[in-house]
Design an enzyme around this catalytic site. Structure first.
Site, PDB file in Angstrom:
ATOM      1  N   ASN A 292     -42.715 -26.466 -17.124  1.00  0.00           N
ATOM      2  CA  ASN A 292     -42.068 -25.572 -17.663  1.00  0.00           C
ATOM      3  C   ASN A 292     -42.697 -24.321 -17.196  1.00  0.00           C
ATOM      4  OD1 ASN A 292     -40.642 -27.195 -19.601  1.00  0.00           O
ATOM      5  ND2 ASN A 292     -42.779 -27.588 -20.612  1.00  0.00           N
TER       6      ASN A 292
ATOM      7  N   GLU B  96     -38.445 -25.526 -15.144  1.00  0.00           N
ATOM      8  CA  GLU B  96     -37.575 -25.612 -16.379  1.00  0.00           C
ATOM      9  C   GLU B  96     -37.841 -24.154 -16.924  1.00  0.00           C
ATOM     10  OE1 GLU B  96     -38.318 -29.149 -18.503  1.00  0.00           O
ATOM     11  OE2 GLU B  96     -37.848 -30.303 -16.721  1.00  0.00           O
TER      12      GLU B  96
ATOM     13  N   ASP C 258     -33.837 -25.007 -19.779  1.00  0.00           N
ATOM     14  CA  ASP C 258     -34.109 -26.106 -20.624  1.00  0.00           C
ATOM     15  C   ASP C 258     -33.615 -25.553 -21.915  1.00  0.00           C
ATOM     16  OD1 ASP C 258     -35.560 -28.321 -21.233  1.00  0.00           O
ATOM     17  OD2 ASP C 258     -37.541 -26.875 -21.256  1.00  0.00           O
TER      18      ASP C 258
ATOM     19  N   GLU D 130     -31.489 -34.175 -23.276  1.00  0.00           N
ATOM     20  CA  GLU D 130     -32.850 -34.456 -23.965  1.00  0.00           C
ATOM     21  C   GLU D 130     -32.875 -35.025 -24.976  1.00  0.00           C
ATOM     22  OE1 GLU D 130     -34.987 -30.243 -22.355  1.00  0.00           O
ATOM     23  OE2 GLU D 130     -33.976 -30.108 -24.177  1.00  0.00           O
TER      24      GLU D 130
END
Length: 183
Positions: A14, A46, A76, A132
């Protein structure tokens, strides 16, 4: 060590947009790739959907440099914030990660429409779509039936430590295309 067991393994991180402000991140990524003898495709970064809105030019430039290294760049939690199709088209993203909220009831008409339209958008932009929050076999089956190919979630594999990952890789064989197959 992990690359020897699973050459197609990609590590995802991330990234907050503020981390793109200076050249430090790019320098660290280049050095890490060289030090470990890895290709840029071994890394994915992301950025949350809201983090890509109104990026300063220097941040955009650094995103392009990460992409030139071969790194995957993902938007994301797509759909959870304020989507900017302009940014999605202009920036070098290679992956859209659809927020798991939309797939908990994938056959509900509005969720189905969001999933189908995001799948069509990702294909049109030549991006990979990652779903996700895949948390059960029925959800997985519904998504596969809709044409989704890549997902993440507790049903597929639970979070694990580095040691747990090495053990899991010992039980999983990877096809040359990177597809996962259990032994």
């Amino acid at each position: 060590r992990l690359q020897a067991k699973a050459p197609a393994l990609q590590l995802a991180f991330n990234l907050h947009a503020s981390q793109l402000a200076g050249p430090g991140l790019l320098r660290q990524v280049r050095q890490a790739l060289q030090r470990h003898g890895l290709c840029g495709s071994a890394l994915a970064f992301e950025l949350s959907e809201n983090g890509v809105l109104d990026l300063p030019r220097i941040h955009e430039h650094h995103l392009w440099q990460l992409r030139r290294l071969g790194c995957t760049l993902a938007v994301d939690d797509f759909g959870a914030g304020f989507s900017s199709l302009k940014q999605l088209c202009r920036l070098p993203f290679t992956q859209i990660k659809l927020d798991g909220e939309f797939i908990q009831q994938p056959l509900e008409p509005r969720n189905r429409a969001i999933i189908a339209s995001t799948l069509a958008l990702s294909r049109s932009l030549d991006m990979e779509l990652v779903i996700e929050g895949v948390s059960s076999q029925p959800i997985r089956d519904a998504l596969v039936a809709m044409g989704c190919q890549t997902g993440q979630g507790f049903y597929l594999v639970r979070p694990m430590t580095g040691q747990g990952l090495r053990q899991w890789l010992g039980r999983v064989a990877y096809a040359p295309s990177g597809e996962q197959r259990t032994r």
